[in-house]
Design an enzyme around this catalytic site. Structure first.
Site, PDB file in Angstrom:
ATOM      1  N   ALA A   1      25.838 -25.729 -19.472  1.00 35.66           N
ATOM      2  CA  ALA A   1      25.757 -25.236 -20.849  1.00 35.66           C
ATOM      3  C   ALA A   1      26.639 -24.020 -21.084  1.00 35.66           C
ATOM      4  O   ALA A   1      26.771 -23.560 -22.224  1.00 35.66           O
ATOM      5  CB  ALA A   1      24.305 -24.891 -21.199  1.00 35.66           C
TER       6      ALA A   1
ATOM      7  N   LYS B   1      31.669 -20.773 -27.750  1.00 37.86           N
ATOM      8  CA  LYS B   1      31.375 -21.735 -28.825  1.00 37.86           C
ATOM      9  C   LYS B   1      31.763 -21.250 -30.213  1.00 37.86           C
ATOM     10  O   LYS B   1      31.719 -22.031 -31.166  1.00 37.86           O
ATOM     11  CB  LYS B   1      29.878 -22.059 -28.818  1.00 37.86           C
ATOM     12  CG  LYS B   1      28.996 -20.846 -29.081  1.00 37.86           C
ATOM     13  CD  LYS B   1      27.519 -21.199 -29.054  1.00 37.86           C
ATOM     14  CE  LYS B   1      26.663 -19.983 -29.371  1.00 37.86           C
ATOM     15  NZ  LYS B   1      25.226 -20.305 -29.379  1.00 37.86           N
TER      16      LYS B   1
ATOM     17  N   SER C   1      28.069 -30.770 -24.865  1.00 35.41           N
ATOM     18  CA  SER C   1      29.280 -30.785 -25.686  1.00 35.41           C
ATOM     19  C   SER C   1      28.925 -30.591 -27.163  1.00 35.41           C
ATOM     20  O   SER C   1      27.808 -30.198 -27.495  1.00 35.41           O
ATOM     21  CB  SER C   1      30.058 -32.076 -25.461  1.00 35.41           C
ATOM     22  OG  SER C   1      31.357 -31.975 -26.022  1.00 35.41           O
TER      23      SER C   1
ATOM     24  N   LYS D   1      32.267 -30.864 -32.594  1.00 37.60           N
ATOM     25  CA  LYS D   1      33.586 -30.292 -32.901  1.00 37.60           C
ATOM     26  C   LYS D   1      34.668 -30.793 -31.940  1.00 37.60           C
ATOM     27  O   LYS D   1      35.858 -30.529 -32.142  1.00 37.60           O
ATOM     28  CB  LYS D   1      33.514 -28.769 -32.887  1.00 37.60           C
ATOM     29  CG  LYS D   1      32.632 -28.217 -34.010  1.00 37.60           C
ATOM     30  CD  LYS D   1      32.451 -26.717 -33.902  1.00 37.60           C
ATOM     31  CE  LYS D   1      31.636 -26.187 -35.075  1.00 37.60           C
ATOM     32  NZ  LYS D   1      30.274 -26.754 -35.167  1.00 37.60           N
TER      33      LYS D   1
ATOM     34  N   ASN E   1      25.363 -28.508 -34.975  1.00 32.68           N
ATOM     35  CA  ASN E   1      24.829 -27.146 -34.979  1.00 32.68           C
ATOM     36  C   ASN E   1      23.338 -27.137 -34.666  1.00 32.68           C
ATOM     37  O   ASN E   1      22.608 -28.038 -35.048  1.00 32.68           O
ATOM     38  CB  ASN E   1      25.050 -26.496 -36.355  1.00 32.68           C
ATOM     39  CG  ASN E   1      26.518 -26.418 -36.711  1.00 32.68           C
ATOM     40  OD1 ASN E   1      27.206 -27.436 -36.754  1.00 32.68           O
ATOM     41  ND2 ASN E   1      27.019 -25.236 -36.958  1.00 32.68           N
TER      42      ASN E   1
END
Length: 616
Positions: free
Chosen positions: A360, A364, A403, A406, A443
């Site tokens: 993770a 971002k 992932s 985007k 999101n």
């Protein structure tokens, strides 16, 4: 006043009541003058009645009741206690005297005692009720749901001096309750009457008190309520209340999560347990929003050892302390390390041999990465390469990359670097024993730096709320549900897949801002202005979840879909990444050109717009 002192006062009051009842009965029986020959009978009857009555009041827990909440149950207990004590006192006194006393005497004592004992207690409740009604400083509350939960909340608000709200009206969809009262509070109709009732009673707060209502039902109810100027609140879930996880004092504000209206994610516990339980699990970026939630949820599945790897010591310390408190038996290992440091990551894998990896750790923030493309490459591409290579080298069973949507037809450096990360683990999958998979979603609500916390801060400051573009649309998901699906997707992986989570319907950011303003009790563009700032570098008006080549296939989980595994030539990709690594100190445009060579679908927003214009 302490509870013991209150009990002494109540016991003393009952003793006086019993004495007065016996005296009154004898006084009336002998028409205003008790003969001296009956003094002994009167006194013995009085002492026996006091003793027996006190015992029965204690047996029926009448000194442990909270009388400001007294109801029919307390009245029944008083009737039982007074009835039994009257009969027993009559029997004992008659036996001591050696002859049966007049039955009318017993009935008179029973009536007077019952009237006074019940009257004193309910008079106390009425007095408290009247006092609370005079609290003009309290905010007026409308409670939706006149059932057990709504009644419980109404009692709490009504009789708690410290409550900031006072219930003035109920709304309930059950027509049998309409035009009736609950705790003296009128039930004035169903949800279609909410707007009218709020206006008529000048309601400040609406409390949704239907814990059994589905999430979709709550969402629909919120849609009605947010059209009013009242501030919305909601009670905890029924499960939390039943298990005592949350107290009634924690009636919370309605959040954006409640607006999504999606039912709870159902996970395959057996499938997850099979690949996580009693395994050594490594989570990179363990201190972040997604990483820390992964830690919380994986801890539930009893891993043999949980490795918390992160670059920031404060965030790792925070999640470590939280997990140690909640799971004292769980073996935890906090690891301060940077995924960009290949030697350090190799050392971690050599030392702990993780069997499952959730990767993770990533940069971002889209606008920040546009200004710092080299850092995006270092963390998102090279960092992923380091962790993925070590997973292959040390025989990790599963590797799950977190992932983003985007990464599909990317218009940002952040999205493009995450796409390269996906491509890299897919290239490894052809030759490695490790099962590599990526999980792609949009999101998440409440993550660090996301739009929701920023909107909330702006509203608390009195505005303005800033929106980049009135037509901008995004997919949203709560952090817990996203993480549940990530863990579930890991159990479905055979190697090389890109899993796509069902994000529900996309949400217009402008509508999200307006909803947040309304949920806070304000009117958009009246109390809180909304300003448009323009699309930021790297942002698109809408996001996609799949590339054209990937297609879409269903899995056995109705919220998880799968893109076809792509064939990526490992040697070619490694050569391209090596070139990219060697130009990180060069100018930004050269870095972007090389990224575009690796990810052919990468275009800037301007390039995509000009391409669409040419098509049209």
């Amino acid at each position: 006043m302490k509870i013991n002192f209150k009990t002494y006062i109540l016991v003393g009051t009952d003793i006086v009541i019993v004495w007065a009842s016996v005296f009154t009965a004898y006084f009336l029986h002998f028409e205003g003058r008790i003969p001296k020959s009956h003094y002994a009978d009167w006194l013995s009857y009085t002492f026996v009645s006091i003793a027996v009555s006190t015992i029965f009041m204690i047996l029926f827990n009448l000194y442990k009741r909270v009388w400001r909440y007294s109801s029919i149950g307390e009245l029944i207990s008083i009737i039982k206690s007074v009835s039994l004590s009257s009969l027993l006192s009559f029997a004992i006194t008659s036996i001591v005297k050696g002859q049966l006393l007049p039955v009318s005497l017993m009935l008179s004592i029973f009536e007077t005692t019952l009237l006074l004992m019940g009257g004193v207690r309910f008079a106390w409740r009425i007095a408290r009720d009247s006092y609370n009604k005079r609290q003009s400083s309290q905010r007026k509350a409308l409670i939706i749901g006149a059932g057990d939960c709504g009644t419980f909340i109404a009692k709490e608000l009504k009789f708690n001096r410290n409550s900031e709200m006072y219930p003035v009206v109920f709304i309930d969809d059950d027509p049998k309750k309409h035009k009736h009262q609950v705790l003296g509070i009128p039930v004035l109709g169903g949800k279609d009457q909410i707007g009218e009732v709020v206006e008529r009673f000048q309601i400040d707060d609406i409390i949704i008190a239907i814990p059994s209502l589905s999430k979709r039902g709550i969402s629909q109810l919120i849609d009605v309520c947010k059209m009013t100027k009242a501030k919305l609140k909601i009670i905890p879930s029924l499960d939390d209340l039943i298990h005592g996880k949350i107290t009634i004092k924690e009636i919370r504000d309605v959040e954006v999560e409640d607006l999504l209206g999606r039912e709870a994610v159902k996970v395959d516990l057996e499938g997850i347990a099979n690949y996580v339980e009693n395994k050594t699990v490594l989570i990179t970026g363990a201190g972040g929003s997604i990483g820390s939630e992964l830690c919380r949820q994986i801890a539930e599945f009893r891993p043999k050892q949980l490795l918390l790897l992160g670059h920031g010591e404060n965030s790792i310390y925070s999640i470590e302390m939280e997990l140690r408190s909640k799971y004292p038996q769980l073996e935890l290992e906090p690891i301060i390390a940077d995924v960009q440091d290949r030697n350090r990551i190799d050392d971690v894998f050599r030392t702990y041999s993780p069997e499952v990896v959730f990767h993770a750790a990533a940069h971002k923030h889209v606008p920040l990465m546009e200004r710092n493309p080299a850092e995006a490459v270092k963390n998102n591409v090279l960092g992923t390469r380091n962790v993925a290579d070590c997973a292959d080298k040390y025989g990790t069973g599963r590797f799950v990359l977190i992932s983003t949507d985007k990464a599909v037809n990317p218009t940002s450096i952040m999205g493009a670097t995450k796409r390269i990360a996906e491509m890299y683990i897919q290239s490894l999958n052809h030759t490695s024993r490790t099962k590599y998979a990526a999980v792609r979603f949009g999101n998440v609500l409440g993550s660090r730096g996301s739009v929701i916390p920023r909107f909330k801060q702006q509203i608390e400051s009195g505005g303005p709320v800033t929106v980049t573009h009135p037509d901008m649309i995004r997919y949203f998901m709560t952090i817990p549900e996203a993480v549940q699906l990530v863990i579930q997707a890991g159990s479905l992986a055979n190697g090389g897949e890109v899993f796509v989570l069902d994000m529900g319907e996309p949400v217009k950011i402008l509508n999200l801002a307006k909803d947040l303003i309304r949920l806070s009790g304000f009117e958009p563009n009246v109390d809180i202005p909304i300003h448009y700032t323009g699309i930021r570098p790297g942002e698109k008006l809408f996001e996609e979840l799949l590339t054209n080549e990937e297609g879409l296939a269903s899995t056995k989980h109705n919220r998880i879909f799968i893109g076809k595994p792509a064939h990526v030539n490992r040697s070619e990709l490694e050569a391209e990444i090596s070139k990219l690594e060697h130009v990180l100190r060069g100018n930004k445009e050269y870095i972007k050109d090389l990224i575009g060579h690796i990810v052919p679908m990468y275009r800037t927003v301007e390039q995509w717009e000009s391409k669409e214009l040419v098509k049209s």
